[in-house]
Design a protein around this motif. Structure first.
Motif, PDB file in Angstrom:
ATOM      1  N   PRO A 116       0.821  -1.220   0.000  1.00  0.00           N
ATOM      2  CA  PRO A 116       0.000   0.000   0.000  1.00  0.00           C
ATOM      3  C   PRO A 116       0.851   1.265   0.000  1.00  0.00           C
ATOM      4  O   PRO A 116       1.927   1.309   0.601  1.00  0.00           O
ATOM      5  N   ARG A 117       0.345   2.284  -0.653  1.00  0.00           N
ATOM      6  CA  ARG A 117       1.070   3.545  -0.751  1.00  0.00           C
ATOM      7  C   ARG A 117       1.323   4.180   0.612  1.00  0.00           C
ATOM      8  O   ARG A 117       2.328   4.863   0.803  1.00  0.00           O
ATOM      9  N   ASP A 118       0.399   3.999   1.550  1.00  0.00           N
ATOM     10  CA  ASP A 118       0.539   4.717   2.816  1.00  0.00           C
ATOM     11  C   ASP A 118       1.384   3.967   3.838  1.00  0.00           C
ATOM     12  O   ASP A 118       1.584   4.447   4.949  1.00  0.00           O
ATOM     13  N   TRP A 119       1.901   2.795   3.493  1.00  0.00           N
ATOM     14  CA  TRP A 119       2.812   2.116   4.406  1.00  0.00           C
ATOM     15  C   TRP A 119       4.160   2.825   4.415  1.00  0.00           C
ATOM     16  O   TRP A 119       4.658   3.261   3.371  1.00  0.00           O
ATOM     17  N   ARG A 120       4.741   2.905   5.583  1.00  0.00           N
ATOM     18  CA  ARG A 120       6.088   3.476   5.725  1.00  0.00           C
ATOM     19  C   ARG A 120       7.090   2.321   5.663  1.00  0.00           C
ATOM     20  O   ARG A 120       7.108   1.443   6.526  1.00  0.00           O
ATOM     21  N   ILE A 178       9.471   3.931  -5.747  1.00  0.00           N
ATOM     22  CA  ILE A 178       8.112   3.714  -6.247  1.00  0.00           C
ATOM     23  C   ILE A 178       7.331   5.004  -6.039  1.00  0.00           C
ATOM     24  O   ILE A 178       7.190   5.480  -4.908  1.00  0.00           O
ATOM     25  N   GLU A 179       6.848   5.566  -7.111  1.00  0.00           N
ATOM     26  CA  GLU A 179       6.196   6.871  -7.051  1.00  0.00           C
ATOM     27  C   GLU A 179       5.006   6.849  -6.094  1.00  0.00           C
ATOM     28  O   GLU A 179       4.153   5.963  -6.150  1.00  0.00           O
ATOM     29  N   GLY A 180       4.981   7.831  -5.197  1.00  0.00           N
ATOM     30  CA  GLY A 180       3.870   7.974  -4.273  1.00  0.00           C
ATOM     31  C   GLY A 180       3.984   7.143  -3.013  1.00  0.00           C
ATOM     32  O   GLY A 180       3.127   7.250  -2.128  1.00  0.00           O
ATOM     33  N   HIS A 181       5.018   6.308  -2.897  1.00  0.00           N
ATOM     34  CA  HIS A 181       5.184   5.468  -1.710  1.00  0.00           C
ATOM     35  C   HIS A 181       6.095   6.153  -0.692  1.00  0.00           C
ATOM     36  O   HIS A 181       6.959   6.951  -1.049  1.00  0.00           O
ATOM     37  N   HIS A 182       5.897   5.812   0.580  1.00  0.00           N
ATOM     38  CA  HIS A 182       6.749   6.331   1.649  1.00  0.00           C
ATOM     39  C   HIS A 182       7.936   5.384   1.820  1.00  0.00           C
ATOM     40  O   HIS A 182       7.787   4.269   2.329  1.00  0.00           O
ATOM     41  N   ASN A 219      -3.465  -0.784  -8.871  1.00  0.00           N
ATOM     42  CA  ASN A 219      -4.800  -1.004  -8.315  1.00  0.00           C
ATOM     43  C   ASN A 219      -4.768  -1.589  -6.912  1.00  0.00           C
ATOM     44  O   ASN A 219      -5.386  -1.046  -5.996  1.00  0.00           O
ATOM     45  N   LEU A 220      -4.043  -2.685  -6.733  1.00  0.00           N
ATOM     46  CA  LEU A 220      -4.051  -3.319  -5.415  1.00  0.00           C
ATOM     47  C   LEU A 220      -3.502  -2.396  -4.341  1.00  0.00           C
ATOM     48  O   LEU A 220      -4.001  -2.355  -3.224  1.00  0.00           O
ATOM     49  N   SER A 221      -2.443  -1.642  -4.667  1.00  0.00           N
ATOM     50  CA  SER A 221      -1.828  -0.804  -3.639  1.00  0.00           C
ATOM     51  C   SER A 221      -2.695   0.390  -3.267  1.00  0.00           C
ATOM     52  O   SER A 221      -2.417   1.077  -2.295  1.00  0.00           O
ATOM     53  N   ASN A 222      -3.778   0.639  -4.025  1.00  0.00           N
ATOM     54  CA  ASN A 222      -4.635   1.786  -3.730  1.00  0.00           C
ATOM     55  C   ASN A 222      -6.050   1.396  -3.320  1.00  0.00           C
ATOM     56  O   ASN A 222      -6.850   2.263  -2.998  1.00  0.00           O
ATOM     57  N   ARG A 223      -6.376   0.108  -3.355  1.00  0.00           N
ATOM     58  CA  ARG A 223      -7.756  -0.290  -3.091  1.00  0.00           C
ATOM     59  C   ARG A 223      -8.065  -0.229  -1.598  1.00  0.00           C
ATOM     60  O   ARG A 223      -7.489  -0.972  -0.806  1.00  0.00           O
ATOM     61  N   PRO A 224      -8.995   0.626  -1.189  1.00  0.00           N
ATOM     62  CA  PRO A 224      -9.275   0.762   0.246  1.00  0.00           C
ATOM     63  C   PRO A 224      -9.836  -0.504   0.865  1.00  0.00           C
ATOM     64  O   PRO A 224      -9.655  -0.740   2.047  1.00  0.00           O
ATOM     65  N   PHE A 225     -10.520  -1.370   0.058  1.00  0.00           N
ATOM     66  CA  PHE A 225     -11.090  -2.574   0.660  1.00  0.00           C
ATOM     67  C   PHE A 225     -10.007  -3.506   1.186  1.00  0.00           C
ATOM     68  O   PHE A 225     -10.265  -4.377   2.000  1.00  0.00           O
ATOM     69  N   LEU A 226      -8.765  -3.319   0.702  1.00  0.00           N
ATOM     70  CA  LEU A 226      -7.690  -4.169   1.194  1.00  0.00           C
ATOM     71  C   LEU A 226      -7.152  -3.691   2.533  1.00  0.00           C
ATOM     72  O   LEU A 226      -6.624  -4.474   3.308  1.00  0.00           O
TER      73      LEU A 226
END
Length: 564
Positions: free
Chosen positions: A347-351, A364-368, A545-552
């Motif tokens: 996920p993008r919001d993981w550090r 990876i663009e947009g990742h922390h 898609n998977l890294s941005n899907r809120p259901f995950l």
């Protein structure tokens, strides 16, 4: 779609005898041999003029006239390569990249594959001009500044100066040829110049030099291990060693006779491993691993046979569940490639915190992403060690700690200290199986079995044959544990996937998948696994898609995936 290369040798007798290009084509065709990626290729070698013509996307039987540039043909002056191309019939492929056209040939007598770089010049005059400028390259270097310039700056300086020289002295030379000649002269002016034609190919994986006085060879993703005619002598070796020292700012001398370092040349990320005397008694030994400009994704690995859909689904579920994952395999098996592919679907919001001695992870663009670079184990005096930085990561709040390669007992001790403290980790480690890796941790690195029990998954990847590009994940094993009297007990390994049998289907109640499902009040994780398989088969872009899907990620992904 794979298709053939048709090779036609044009001798003076053949061309004159048949009187016309069309007649000669049918009489003197060598047949369809080799493979290309996307289209038919016709290659004509005109030995009398020492020219090679080639064109992609056509059938030789459709040819009715002499090959011309305006019809899509390219010609290259083969010069001193002419005797080689006459003797070796089996042309495997052509790869034109920048100023070079790389010719891949099979030698059936030696049972080997060869690669020869041809400068993309069309006439003897252009070839002679290239050779003359290469011997006079000192005229295009600014000696006052050269010692302070990086290798890229040196190359750019020579390109600019040679281009200006050609534009003013031979204005009739077209821009493309001027650019090609300038680039080749610039490449030849630096210590790594002999390596560059091979490294510039996107599909080159690794280039090797065994010792001075021997020829370079390299591994190619499509053509496997290829020999070259480029011999590196001892005088050239001293230039290479000087360049490595200046570019990477690490010791390479008798007290510290080996190093591993990162180097970027012409926007190519390289990992260099070098050894000299007395460790390498015959002289410089060199391995240069080239990273692709675009990392392989999970879907790429499925397409090239490294992963099956089932294996990819298991790994995806493990990653989004933040399991502790170790990827094991031999040298060059593709461990880091797989690790980077898994990293791309987080996920993008993981550090994510990375600790590496060779920077092989990808931005990876947009990742922390937070990176720490430590000294390689080869360095005698180390200021920053991997084991120390792993321990420090306890206070860096990572959602995932990505450690690159675990090499030593000290690395393993720090790794399991982090795992015992509750950090979630992904890393690679050399080994031939999950069983072998667990034995190494326990016997050689003295890691307690109770700590090993806190690792979740071991993925084994292998290379089919040395020097061949095909790789595959051969097994995925979960580590099983239970607790007794308040202590963790390592029960053993359970294979959940093998390349031979696919999904084994024997999920241990003490393995990480069933334990996690049970903790969420689910009877099994298998519905979530099936959902992931369906998503992969649907052609979904996993990374975007998977890294941005809120259901995950709004709740535990295993729980949410069962509801889709």
């Amino acid at each position: 779609m794979a298709s053939g290369i048709r090779v036609i040798h044009c001798t003076s007798t053949g061309c004159d005898e048949y009187g016309g290009f069309q007649d000669w084509i049918h009489q003197d065709a060598a047949g369809v041999i080799g493979e290309t990626i996307d289209s038919d290729t016709v290659v004509i070698i005109e030995h009398q003029k020492r020219l090679m013509y080639f064109r992609r996307g056509m059938n030789a039987n459709e040819m009715t006239e002499t090959p011309l540039p305006e019809d899509g043909w390219e010609s290259i002056y083969i010069g001193e390569m002419q005797p080689i191309l006459l003797q070796i019939e089996e042309l495997k492929g052509l790869v034109c990249n920048g100023p070079y056209c790389m010719v891949f040939l099979n030698d059936s007598e030696q049972g080997a594959r060869f690669c020869f770089p041809l400068p993309r010049v069309q006439t003897p005059l252009e070839y002679s001009l290239l050779e003359t400028l290469s011997t006079e390259v000192f005229k295009f270097q600014q000696e006052v500044d050269i010692v302070r310039l990086t290798i890229d700056q040196q190359i750019d300086q020579v390109i600019d100066n040679v281009t200006h020289h050609l534009a003013s002295t031979i204005p009739e030379l077209d821009c493309e040829k001027r650019e090609y000649i300038s680039e080749i002269v610039a490449h030849r002016s630096v210590a790594f110049g002999s390596f560059l034609p091979f490294l510039l190919m996107e599909e080159t994986e690794e280039v090797f030099l065994d010792r001075p006085g021997t020829s370079l060879y390299f591994d190619h993703q499509r053509f496997g291990r290829c020999q070259t005619s480029v011999v590196i002598d001892r005088e050239y070796v001293s230039r290479i060693v000087t360049l490595i020292r200046s570019e990477v700012n690490l010791h390479l001398d008798r007290r510290n006779p080996s190093l591993k370092a990162d180097l970027t040349i012409q926007q190519m990320p390289l990992r260099i491993s070098a050894s000299i005397e007395p460790l390498s008694p015959e002289g410089l030994h060199l391995e240069i691993r080239r990273a692709r400009r675009r990392a392989f994704s999970l879907r790429d690995l499925i397409a090239n046979g490294t992963l099956t859909v089932e294996a990819a689904s298991v790994l995806l579920l493990a990653v989004v569940s933040r399991f502790n994952i170790t990827i094991t395999g031999g040298p060059g098996a593709g461990k880091t490639t797989l690790l980077n592919a898994l990293d791309m679907v987080t996920p993008r919001d993981w550090r994510k915190v990375y600790i590496e001695d060779a920077s092989e992870s990808r931005t990876i663009e947009g990742h922390h992403q937070v990176r720490f670079s430590v000294d390689p184990v080869d360095e005698r005096v180390r200021s920053f060690t991997k084991e120390e930085e792993i321990v420090k990561s306890l206070h860096r709040s990572p959602d995932y700690l990505i450690l690159g390669e675990i090499q030593t007992r000290e690395h393993s001790e720090a790794l399991f200290q982090a795992v015992v403290a509750g950090l979630k980790v992904m890393q690679t480690c050399h080994g031939d199986s999950a069983l072998g890796l667990v034995s190494r941790w326990n016997d050689a690195h003295r890691i307690a079995k109770s700590s090993i029990g806190l690792m979740d998954l071991i993925v084994t990847i292998e290379r089919f044959q040395p020097g061949r590009s095909r790789r595959r994940v051969t097994e995925i094993s979960e580590i099983c544990r239970d607790s007794r009297d308040g202590f963790v007990h390592f029960i053993g390994l359970n294979q959940v996937y093998t390349h031979r049998d696919g999904m084994v289907g024997r999920w241990s109640p003490n393995g990480p998948f069933m334990r996690t499902a049970k903790s969420l009040g689910l009877s099994s994780h298998e519905p979530a696994l099936k959902t992931l398989m369906d998503l992969i088969r649907s052609g979904l872009d996993l990374e975007s898609n998977l890294s941005n899907r809120p259901f995950l990620y709004n709740a535990h992904p295993m729980e949410n995936l069962t509801q889709i």
